[in-house]
Motif scaffolding. Structure first.
Motif, mmCIF file in Angstrom:
data_model
loop_
_atom_site.group_PDB
_atom_site.id
_atom_site.type_symbol
_atom_site.label_atom_id
_atom_site.label_comp_id
_atom_site.label_asym_id
_atom_site.label_seq_id
_atom_site.Cartn_x
_atom_site.Cartn_y
_atom_site.Cartn_z
ATOM 1 N N ASN A 214 0.982 -1.018 -0.059
ATOM 2 C CA ASN A 214 -0.037 0.145 -0.162
ATOM 3 C C ASN A 214 0.909 1.077 -0.344
ATOM 4 O O ASN A 214 1.723 1.796 0.872
ATOM 5 C CB ASN A 214 -0.931 0.181 1.275
ATOM 6 N N GLU A 215 1.038 2.088 -1.223
ATOM 7 C CA GLU A 215 2.081 2.848 -1.131
ATOM 8 C C GLU A 215 1.640 4.161 -0.273
ATOM 9 O O GLU A 215 2.759 4.616 0.188
ATOM 10 C CB GLU A 215 1.974 3.127 -2.829
ATOM 11 N N ASP A 216 0.194 4.464 -0.321
ATOM 12 C CA ASP A 216 -0.038 5.381 0.895
ATOM 13 C C ASP A 216 0.428 5.710 2.072
ATOM 14 O O ASP A 216 0.578 6.024 2.464
ATOM 15 C CB ASP A 216 -1.263 5.720 0.369
#
Length: 337
Positions: A214-216
């Motif tokens: 999950n990049e965010d």
């Protein structure tokens, strides 16, 4: 007022032993299914074809697998971050041509020149994807065309093939043997050990998984998302270039027609080995198994003799579809459990 006893803890369906056992089995199948398929397929081929398990055939498969495996190693890191690198095939052949050309100036130039140029291609990919926030598919498609264009310019549209002196030390990187095993195989094994340690035991590896998961959320936790992507794509470029270097040393020439479709083979091997295309999950060892499995399928088709090389692509594509379907089903089953 008398205190009431606390209610007894109950075991929910999600926490039941059967659910946990099913989840573990699904995870094992997702991680090691390709290894089981490889062992079964190799055993069947050994009994079916007399020449399959011979020393020469096994050695040839091992050496020819080494070049794709090195490319797949870099691709593993890229895909775990949720990205894709379509430029590795062109970077591979560019690295081989530069290595063959540079071999006339010595082994150091033959190695450092292609690694530098190919690393710069990977760095450009990483900067455009991480900083400019461009789609990996578009960026790496553009650099794939650019790298092949540079290669064609160096070789006069493919009309010039640079040769490597067979007596040079550089040629031993591809044709030499240590303990009866080809040097490219040893180099590949060392790279995969380093890659496995970096991915599973280092902070950088944790960042790679976090970005793909999950990049965010990774950014909120302080993970250097942009830097991780830049390093991963640069690493992919360097490894693709190194594979080209080893291949040029093995063939003692910079063959210009190689590398076409290699990016697809690398992606297929990584996915077959258990790495999710969506990112966040993957294994270096699985990618190696995926490469070997593709090579065994290719060798079996060659052993049959009555099938042409087109069936290799058909078999590889069909197997990839089966693996993706199995991964999707296993992933859903784990979430349900």
């Amino acid at each position: 007022m008398k205190e009431q006893p606390a209610p007894l803890a109950t075991t929910t369906d999600q926490d039941s032993p059967g659910s946990r056992r099913g989840e573990r089995l699904s995870a094992l199948a997702q991680q090691h299914g390709a290894l089981v398929a490889l062992v079964v397929l190799a055993a069947v081929a050994s009994f079916s074809f007399d020449s399959f398990a011979t020393g020469d055939n096994v050695e040839n498969m091992a050496v020819s697998s080494a070049f794709l495996a090195v490319v797949a190693l870099g691709m593993t890191f890229v895909i775990i971050t949720g990205g894709i690198d379509l430029s590795v095939g062109s970077v591979f052949v560019l690295g081989g041509v530069l290595a063959a050309w540079g071999s006339q100036y010595g082994t150091v130039v033959a190695i450092l020149l292609p690694l530098t140029v190919c690393g710069l291609v990977g760095l450009v990919n990483g900067l455009l994807i991480a900083k400019a926030r461009l789609a990996p598919f578009i960026v790496t498609l553009a650099t794939m065309l650019a790298a092949r264009g540079v290669m064609l310019n160096i070789t006069d549209e493919g009309g010039t093939t640079y040769l490597v002196d067979k007596d040079a030390f550089f040629a031993q990187l591809g044709q030499g043997k240590v303990l009866g095993i080809g040097t490219p195989v040893w180099i590949t094994v060392v790279l995969f050990v380093i890659g496995a340690v970096a991915l599973r035991r280092s902070r950088f590896g944790q960042h790679v998984y976090a970005v793909g998961g999950n990049e965010d959320a990774a950014a909120l936790m302080g993970t250097p998302v942009a830097r991780t992507k830049i390093i991963v794509y640069s690493l992919s470029g360097v490894l693709a270039g190194l594979a080209g270097v080893l291949n040029a040393a093995w063939l003692t020439s910079g063959v210009t027609i190689l590398g076409i479709g290699m990016e697809l083979d690398a992606i297929a091997a990584v996915v077959i080995g258990g790495t999710l295309l969506s990112g966040g999950m993957g294994f270096v060892s699985g990618s190696l198994v995926g490469v070997l499995l593709l090579k065994v399928i290719q060798n079996i088709i060659n052993q049959i003799g009555s099938l042409d090389s087109a069936y290799q692509q058909v078999a590889g594509g069909a197997f990839l579809v089966v693996v993706i379907i199995a991964q999707t089903w296993l992933g859903r089953r784990r979430r349900v459990l």
